[in-house]
Design a protein around this motif. Structure first.
Motif, PDB file in Angstrom:
ATOM      1  N   GLY A 417       0.780  -0.924  -0.105  1.00 48.64           N
ATOM      2  CA  GLY A 417       0.035   0.156  -0.350  1.00 48.64           C
ATOM      3  C   GLY A 417       0.904   1.121  -0.232  1.00 48.64           C
ATOM      4  O   GLY A 417       1.989   0.832   0.020  1.00 48.64           O
ATOM      5  N   ASP A 418       0.227   2.378   0.493  1.00 48.05           N
ATOM      6  CA  ASP A 418       0.787   3.248   0.102  1.00 48.05           C
ATOM      7  C   ASP A 418       2.063   3.434   0.982  1.00 48.05           C
ATOM      8  O   ASP A 418       3.161   4.620   0.690  1.00 48.05           O
ATOM      9  CB  ASP A 418      -0.550   4.756   0.716  1.00 48.05           C
ATOM     10  N   VAL A 419       2.205   2.544   2.205  1.00 46.03           N
ATOM     11  CA  VAL A 419       3.433   3.100   2.869  1.00 46.03           C
ATOM     12  C   VAL A 419       4.936   2.545   2.096  1.00 46.03           C
ATOM     13  O   VAL A 419       5.724   2.866   2.374  1.00 46.03           O
ATOM     14  CB  VAL A 419       4.006   2.021   4.316  1.00 46.03           C
ATOM     15  N   ALA A 420       4.264   1.937   0.969  1.00 42.12           N
ATOM     16  CA  ALA A 420       5.597   1.041  -0.018  1.00 42.12           C
ATOM     17  C   ALA A 420       6.171   1.549  -1.097  1.00 42.12           C
ATOM     18  O   ALA A 420       6.854   2.467  -1.684  1.00 42.12           O
ATOM     19  CB  ALA A 420       5.458   0.058   0.133  1.00 42.12           C
ATOM     20  N   THR A 421       4.213   2.355  -1.696  1.00 41.39           N
ATOM     21  CA  THR A 421       4.781   2.926  -3.078  1.00 41.39           C
ATOM     22  C   THR A 421       4.431   4.469  -3.040  1.00 41.39           C
ATOM     23  O   THR A 421       4.966   5.289  -3.970  1.00 41.39           O
ATOM     24  CB  THR A 421       3.527   2.588  -3.550  1.00 41.39           C
ATOM     25  N   GLY A 422       4.269   5.121  -1.702  1.00 46.55           N
ATOM     26  CA  GLY A 422       4.408   6.445  -1.458  1.00 46.55           C
ATOM     27  C   GLY A 422       2.539   6.704  -2.483  1.00 46.55           C
ATOM     28  O   GLY A 422       1.388   5.521  -2.391  1.00 46.55           O
ATOM     29  N   ALA A 423       1.981   8.127  -2.296  1.00 52.34           N
ATOM     30  CA  ALA A 423       0.639   8.061  -2.057  1.00 52.34           C
ATOM     31  C   ALA A 423      -0.057   7.411  -3.653  1.00 52.34           C
ATOM     32  O   ALA A 423       0.607   8.108  -4.409  1.00 52.34           O
ATOM     33  CB  ALA A 423       0.057   9.282  -2.003  1.00 52.34           C
ATOM     34  N   ALA A 424      -0.810   6.396  -3.197  1.00 51.94           N
ATOM     35  CA  ALA A 424      -1.467   5.383  -5.004  1.00 51.94           C
ATOM     36  C   ALA A 424      -2.584   5.583  -5.072  1.00 51.94           C
ATOM     37  O   ALA A 424      -3.822   6.624  -4.619  1.00 51.94           O
ATOM     38  CB  ALA A 424      -0.578   4.376  -5.017  1.00 51.94           C
ATOM     39  N   THR A 425      -3.022   4.685  -4.750  1.00 49.75           N
ATOM     40  CA  THR A 425      -4.547   4.262  -4.968  1.00 49.75           C
ATOM     41  C   THR A 425      -4.897   3.447  -4.232  1.00 49.75           C
ATOM     42  O   THR A 425      -4.216   2.336  -3.950  1.00 49.75           O
ATOM     43  CB  THR A 425      -4.980   3.750  -6.253  1.00 49.75           C
ATOM     44  N   VAL A 426      -6.030   3.291  -4.063  1.00 47.68           N
ATOM     45  CA  VAL A 426      -7.174   2.243  -3.142  1.00 47.68           C
ATOM     46  C   VAL A 426      -6.883   0.522  -3.492  1.00 47.68           C
ATOM     47  O   VAL A 426      -6.346  -0.217  -3.464  1.00 47.68           O
ATOM     48  CB  VAL A 426      -8.472   2.231  -3.132  1.00 47.68           C
ATOM     49  N   ILE A 427      -6.845   0.320  -5.207  1.00 45.64           N
ATOM     50  CA  ILE A 427      -6.592  -1.237  -5.783  1.00 45.64           C
ATOM     51  C   ILE A 427      -4.932  -1.367  -6.266  1.00 45.64           C
ATOM     52  O   ILE A 427      -4.957  -2.193  -5.474  1.00 45.64           O
ATOM     53  CB  ILE A 427      -7.090  -1.104  -6.757  1.00 45.64           C
ATOM     54  N   TRP A 428      -4.063  -0.303  -5.492  1.00 46.77           N
ATOM     55  CA  TRP A 428      -2.909  -1.230  -6.228  1.00 46.77           C
ATOM     56  C   TRP A 428      -2.308  -0.859  -4.141  1.00 46.77           C
ATOM     57  O   TRP A 428      -1.618  -1.634  -4.786  1.00 46.77           O
ATOM     58  CB  TRP A 428      -1.817   0.637  -6.468  1.00 46.77           C
ATOM     59  N   ALA A 429      -2.813  -0.766  -3.357  1.00 45.70           N
ATOM     60  CA  ALA A 429      -2.842  -0.669  -1.885  1.00 45.70           C
ATOM     61  C   ALA A 429      -2.666  -2.204  -1.903  1.00 45.70           C
ATOM     62  O   ALA A 429      -2.395  -3.156  -1.655  1.00 45.70           O
ATOM     63  CB  ALA A 429      -3.508   0.259  -0.977  1.00 45.70           C
ATOM     64  N   MET A 430      -4.445  -2.513  -2.864  1.00 47.13           N
ATOM     65  CA  MET A 430      -5.314  -4.132  -2.652  1.00 47.13           C
ATOM     66  C   MET A 430      -4.253  -4.880  -3.030  1.00 47.13           C
ATOM     67  O   MET A 430      -3.594  -6.172  -2.888  1.00 47.13           O
ATOM     68  CB  MET A 430      -6.464  -3.870  -3.258  1.00 47.13           C
ATOM     69  N   GLY A 431      -3.416  -4.827  -4.451  1.00 42.80           N
ATOM     70  CA  GLY A 431      -2.913  -6.217  -5.010  1.00 42.80           C
ATOM     71  C   GLY A 431      -1.812  -5.974  -4.633  1.00 42.80           C
ATOM     72  O   GLY A 431      -1.168  -7.006  -4.943  1.00 42.80           O
ATOM     73  N   SER A 432      -1.133  -5.197  -4.081  1.00 39.84           N
ATOM     74  CA  SER A 432       0.648  -5.245  -3.494  1.00 39.84           C
ATOM     75  C   SER A 432       0.439  -5.981  -2.267  1.00 39.84           C
ATOM     76  O   SER A 432       1.045  -7.156  -1.986  1.00 39.84           O
ATOM     77  CB  SER A 432       1.216  -3.961  -2.643  1.00 39.84           C
TER      78      SER A 432
END
Ligand SMILES: Cc1cc2nc3c(=O)[nH]c(=O)nc-3n(C[C@H](O)[C@H](O)[C@H](O)COP(=O)(O)OP(=O)(O)OC[C@H]3O[C@@H](n4cnc5c(N)ncnc54)[C@H](O)[C@@H]3O)c2cc1C
Ligand SMILES: Cc1cc2nc3c(=O)[nH]c(=O)nc-3n(C[C@H](O)[C@H](O)[C@H](O)COP(=O)(O)OP(=O)(O)OC[C@H]3O[C@@H](n4cnc5c(N)ncnc54)[C@H](O)[C@@H]3O)c2cc1C
Ligand code: FES
Lengths: 447, 281
Positions: A417-432
């Protein structure tokens, strides 16, 4: 899709997009070509079997459709509402080449809403493994990791520092885009899988790093909740907010209902918002609903606005005034905000992101009258917990470094999620989070 | 739900609650605070952790507004919706030598836990408790039991030394070597009192009390200026080097919602929520 009203005076927080009817859903699903090699799925970060669920909708099997989605996504009513489908599944739909792509997002939302009305069913879970996993944060990343791990049979405890679960879904995204009863219903589903959510537990303070690391594995989904400030003069005047604070006061603490609810918020007759992303649009639309005249100031050109087109459209329709190529340089006032001084920007050569670099035009300063000023210029990872785990490698902006499985540099500790990618999206957070949960399951089974 | 194990009134408008909150009590250290949301419609307000015992923590507060007014009506056996903590960094306690721990008004609530830890770290601990008058003075016995020396001051001279804690501190600094000072109280009191130690170059900590929302570093409501930099009091503090703090900005930001606070209390009165008794006292 029908927007509830395209008028200027919105004062309520009711959902704007009302969704589609059953007939329209079937009709829309029938447009799907059921491609041999479907491209839509490749556009989905959690890999939902889109053709299968769309065919089920076309056949009127809504229960089957939602079961198909839930194999890969436990939060369909949420994703159907907030995912940027135009740049994901719908963006990859073959039909989109010549006409409108299939409205996959609207279909996902429709079947999820249909299920909520007709009784929700749970996907199956494996037999208990006897292993314990701690999940930190109950945003989309934490919820997804927790649901997946519970389905693999592990005993999952989620720690959440706030008094409600959901992360940005609860405190950030306003009701008129994502009604909170929907967030709560989907979180209830995760709990029914056997996940324990401990609210009011700030890991690093209420739970020590040692206590955390005593679990068999850990997933960090602490998000990017640290608001950046511009660092301009007058920023500490009364009436200046980070978008996070403004939205939290309203969404989580219900300041729109003050004084029936105890938390106040400055409503503002003239509100200036700085920023151009979804967060800025949300802040502007909330301020509009609280009764202010709202001006959104963005430093680049209109076509560079990073927010979703539909959000920009909605903001405009609701009367948000958007000023591009301008940037605040000072907040004017003695105790309270009186105006925001801005400078015009000109666009120069392209920068690393391929967008023209804005630079300020000398002596182009102008004032916008304001009593509330909201900064929505971005957020970084919350440093509290990660700074207490010094073995965790962190990248430039404080993002936790992970490999393709979500494994951090600390054994048994994963992040997503955002802690690893920086502010992104809900679905990217879910995917990771899904990937990390699968990797955690693999190491727990190997032992 | 968090159970109130004990409730008592300590002084005029000053109340104490012992609340069962194991995850807070087990980790609490001097200088830290918690955030309470009393009920479903409640605001999240910060209160210093004044003591802990087993699974319970103690908070002491003055009934100044809607939430503290409500909390003052609670009895043993009542429950609170939410408590999160301990929040903030613990006090930087180590062996300094001679330390002075000063509490002003309800700020005295924060001092026993600091004094005790300082004592345990091997310091000679001098306490100063200052209040407006003798009826408002709290925790005198507790501080007397912990500190090597204790001074009481009242603004009106109704008890102890007639005057301010700052004057006692000034006297101490003249007479002997003081190595570290803690000051907890209203912003204006901390500003004035910490100015006394400035010329002596004595390390001085103050505990800042800006308006907070989450207390976890995600909103910036609690931002304060320290040494010219913006800090979030809830995660970077609440204790800071007094001589670097911009107190005027803190005091101005504390007044952000004065109009709303009045409206809130009025609404509360007419809403008949049962706390009017305490507010009329
Ligand atoms: C206003 C706004 C609007 C947005 N709109 C959209 C949109 O329309 N579509 C979209 O796809 N994305 C949107 N986003 C982005 C999206 O919400 C985030 O990318 C997503 O929520 C990230 O999920 P996460 O689980 O990583 O973190 P978060 O959702 O931030 O959740 C992290 C959780 O962890 C908790 N936490 C943090 N530290 C600790 C700790 N030490 N102990 C315990 N708990 C802790 C936090 O309280 C929080 O609840 C928006 C973001 C904002 C702010
Ligand atoms: C770290 C910290 C520790 C504190 N410890 C104590 C304590 O041990 N005992 C005690 O009596 N008080 C303490 N306070 C102050 C206490 O939080 C406020 O008195 C309380 O929030 C008032 O709430 P209210 O609804 O009763 O009053 P309101 O009517 O809302 O406000 C009355 C006064 O309290 C201030 N205030 C209002 N809301 C907040 C808020 N969310 N955060 C901080 N201040 C606010 C206002 O500026 C105003 O001056 C502490 C504050 C901080 C930041
Ligand atoms: S209270 Fe929100 S960041 Fe400190």
């Amino acid at each position: 899709m029908t927007a509830s009203r395209a008028v200027r005076e919105v004062r309520d927080f009711n959902e704007v997009n009302r969704g589609i009817s059953a007939e329209n859903a079937v009709f829309e699903a029938l447009r799907c070509l059921d491609c041999v090699r479907p491209t839509c799925v490749t556009g989905c970060p959690v890999g939902i079997d889109i053709p299968a669920f769309v065919q089920q909708v076309a056949a009127g099997d809504f229960a089957g459709a939602v079961a198909t989605i839930k194999r890969d996504n436990m939060l369909p009513a949420i994703c159907g509402r907030v995912c940027p489908q135009e740049s994901q599944c719908e963006g990859a739909c073959i039909l989109g080449k010549n006409e409108k792509p299939v409205s996959i997002g609207a279909l996902e939302r429709f079947v999820a809403d249909w299920e909520r009305e007709h009784g929700m069913t749970l996907p199956g879970t494996a037999a208990p493994s006897g292993r314990r996993v701690a999940v930190v944060g109950s945003g989309p990343a934490g919820l997804t990791a927790a649901a997946e791990l519970a389905r693999f049979g592990h005993a999952v405890t989620v720690f959440e520092s706030l008094h409600e679960a959901g992360g940005v879904l609860t405190y950030g995204i306003p009701n008129f885009r994502l009604p909170k009863e929907i967030v709560r219903a989907e979180i209830d589903q995760v709990k029914r899988l056997g996940v324990e959510i401990r609210l009011n537990h700030l890991v690093g303070r209420s739970v020590s790093p040692d206590e955390l690391l005593s679990y068999d594995a850990v997933f960090l989904g602490t998000g990017a909740g640290l608001p950046y400030f511009m660092g301009i003069e007058g920023e500490n005047l009364n009436g200046v907010y980070s978008a996070n604070e403004f939205l939290t006061r309203v969404n989580l603490m219900h300041a729109d209902c003050f004084p029936a609810f105890d938390t106040p918020v400055k409503r503002g007759c003239n509100v200036v918002v700085v920023g151009g992303g979804n967060v800025a649009m949300d802040a502007a639309r909330v301020a509009r609903r609280l009764g202010g005249e709202v001006t959104l100031v963005y430093r680049r050109r209109e076509e560079d606005l990073p927010a979703r087109a539909v959000e920009i459209e909605n903001a405009r329709a609701e009367g948000v005034h958007i000023v591009c190529c301008a940037n605040p340089v000072r907040v004017v006032g003695e105790k309270n905000v009186q105006a925001v001084e801005c400078v015009r920007m000109s666009m120069c050569e392209l920068d690393e992101s391929g967008r023209p670099k804005p630079s300020s035009i000398e002596e182009s300063n102008f004032l916008i009258e304001a009593d509330v000023f909201i900064e929505a210029i971005g957020q970084g990872p919350n440093p509290l917990l990660v700074s207490m785990l010094p073995q965790l490698d962190r990248a430039q902006r404080g993002n936790v470094v992970v490999d393709a499985d979500g494994q951090t540099t600390l054994a048994r500790v994963y992040a997503g999620g955002d802690v690893a990618t920086g502010a992104a999206t809900v679905i990217w957070a879910m995917g990771s989070a899904k990937k990390a949960a699968a990797a955690i399951d693999r190491i727990l089974r190997k032992e | 739900m968090y159970l109130v194990e004990e409730a008592a009134q300590l002084a005029d408008r000053v109340f104490q609650l012992w609340i069962r909150a194991p995850q807070v009590a087990r980790h609490a250290r001097a200088g830290q605070f918690l955030i309470v949301r009393a009920h479903e419609n409640g605001e999240r307000i910060p209160l210093t952790i004044s003591a802990s015992r087993g699974d319970a923590v103690r908070v002491i507060f003055m009934a100044v507004g809607k939430t503290t007014g409500y909390l003052s009506t609670l009895k043993k056996g009542d429950v609170l919706s939410d408590i999160v903590g301990p929040l903030g960094k613990p006090s930087e306690i180590k062996k300094y030598g001679t330390v002075v721990v000063i509490g002003g008004g309800v700020g005295i609530a924060s001092t026993p836990i600091i004094a005790r830890e300082a004592k345990e770290a091997g310091n000679h601990v001098i306490g100063i408790c200052g209040s407006r008058n003798k009826d408002l003075l709290i925790l005198e016995d507790e501080m007397a039991a912990i500190c090597d020396e204790l001074f009481i001051t009242t603004d009106d001279g109704s008890k102890g030394i007639h005057g301010f804690a700052a004057s006692v501190l000034e006297q101490l600094l003249k007479e002997r070597k003081i190595d570290c000072v803690w000051i907890v109280g209203p912003a204006i009191m901390m500003k004035v009192t910490s100015n006394v130690t400035r010329p002596y170059g004595v390390r001085t900590f103050v505990s800042l009390n800006p308006i907070m929302v989450d207390g976890t570093g995600m909103c910036g409501s609690c931002r304060v200026t320290v040494g010219g930099e913006t800090k979030f009091a809830c995660v970077d503090g609440p204790e800071f080097d007094a001589h670097q703090v911009d107190f005027d900005s803190l005091m101005q930001r504390q007044r952000m919602y004065v109009d709303e606070e009045k409206a809130s209390v009025e609404h509360h009165h007419h809403g008949g929520c049962g706390c009017c008794g305490s507010e009329q006292r």
